[in-house]
Design a protein around this motif. Structure first.
Motif, PDB file in Angstrom:
ATOM      1  N   MET A   1       0.856  -1.193   0.000  1.00 58.88           N
ATOM      2  CA  MET A   1       0.000   0.000   0.000  1.00 58.88           C
ATOM      3  C   MET A   1       0.897   1.250   0.000  1.00 58.88           C
ATOM      4  N   ALA A 179      -6.357  -0.776   4.136  1.00 59.10           N
ATOM      5  CA  ALA A 179      -5.362  -1.791   3.753  1.00 59.10           C
ATOM      6  C   ALA A 179      -6.029  -3.165   3.678  1.00 59.10           C
ATOM      7  N   LYS A 180      -6.945  -3.431   4.616  1.00 60.03           N
ATOM      8  CA  LYS A 180      -7.619  -4.741   4.640  1.00 60.03           C
ATOM      9  C   LYS A 180      -8.453  -4.981   3.390  1.00 60.03           C
TER      10      LYS A 180
END
Ligand code: G3P
Length: 217
Positions: A1, A179-180
């Motif tokens: 990311m 991010a997940k």
């Protein structure tokens, strides 16, 4: 990311750059005004100053809202520095401008995106980045994170290369949640990035390690 910082404050940009995790900067007219940067020439100079601090992409927003004006401003902005990405609002002429810039090889960030449909249009027009504003959706009792998930799903269905730049990040959990669900980039304040560092067990553990080291020396 990728981590972008969402500010026009040069000290904060330097701090984030020195931390070693900064991939770029996003700004907008409100963030410029907050730092007291006004007037076209001062704003253009400020973009160059930012580019000289960071290694990555720096979003610079057009002010015009008509196609001709956006093209003229965007071309000038892109010539300022190779790191500049032209930020274009999600409006009808903005979509046309995104396509124009894509055809000319000028990189873009489509801003003020609040729906999956807008994100789909941005990708079809060839935007380099799309910026869904998750904090502002949360502000009106709408699930901002869900928008990131929906866009991720749509882009993956068709292999769109437009990067999802989660914007209007307000705090550290926004970063973790984005991010997940697979946002390519997040842009937020320095405080949200620094929040990732913190855990009381780290502090307690380090204090114990140092105390035990001192006992034996
Ligand atoms: O990146 C978009 C951002 O600048 C908007 O943030 O906190 O004003 O919703 P905010």
């Amino acid at each position: 990311m990728k981590f972008f910082i969402d500010t026009a404050n040069l000290d904060q940009i330097r701090d984030a750059q020195e931390l070693g995790v900064l991939d770029g900067v996003t700004t907008n007219p409100s963030l410029m005004a907050k730092e007291g940067i006004t007037g076209k020439n001062n704003i253009l100079k400020h973009y160059v100053d930012i580019c000289n601090i960071v290694d990555g992409d720096v979003s610079a927003e057009v002010i015009a809202t008509d196609l001709e004006g956006m093209i003229s401003e965007g071309e000038s902005l892109s010539e300022l520095h190779e790191q500049i990405v032209v930020k274009v609002p999600m409006i009808r002429d903005g979509v046309k401008a995104l396509k124009y810039f894509a055809d000319k090889g000028i990189r873009t960030n489509c801003t003020l995106v609040f729906s999956p449909g807008q994100a789909l249009l941005a990708a079809k027009a060839g935007a380099t980045y799309v910026s869904p504003f998750i904090g502002r959706l949360d502000d009106i009792s709408t699930d901002g994170l869900n928008l990131i998930s929906e866009i991720r799903h749509i882009y993956d269905n068709y292999g769109y290369e437009t990067e999802i730049l989660a914007a209007s990040i307000r705090h550290t959990m926004h970063i973790i949640d984005c991010a997940k669900v697979g946002a390519d980039v997040m842009t937020g304040p320095l405080s949200a990035i620094e929040g990732l560092l913190k855990h009381p067990l780290t502090d307690i553990g380090l204090a114990k390690f140092l105390a035990d080291y001192k006992k034996g020396n």
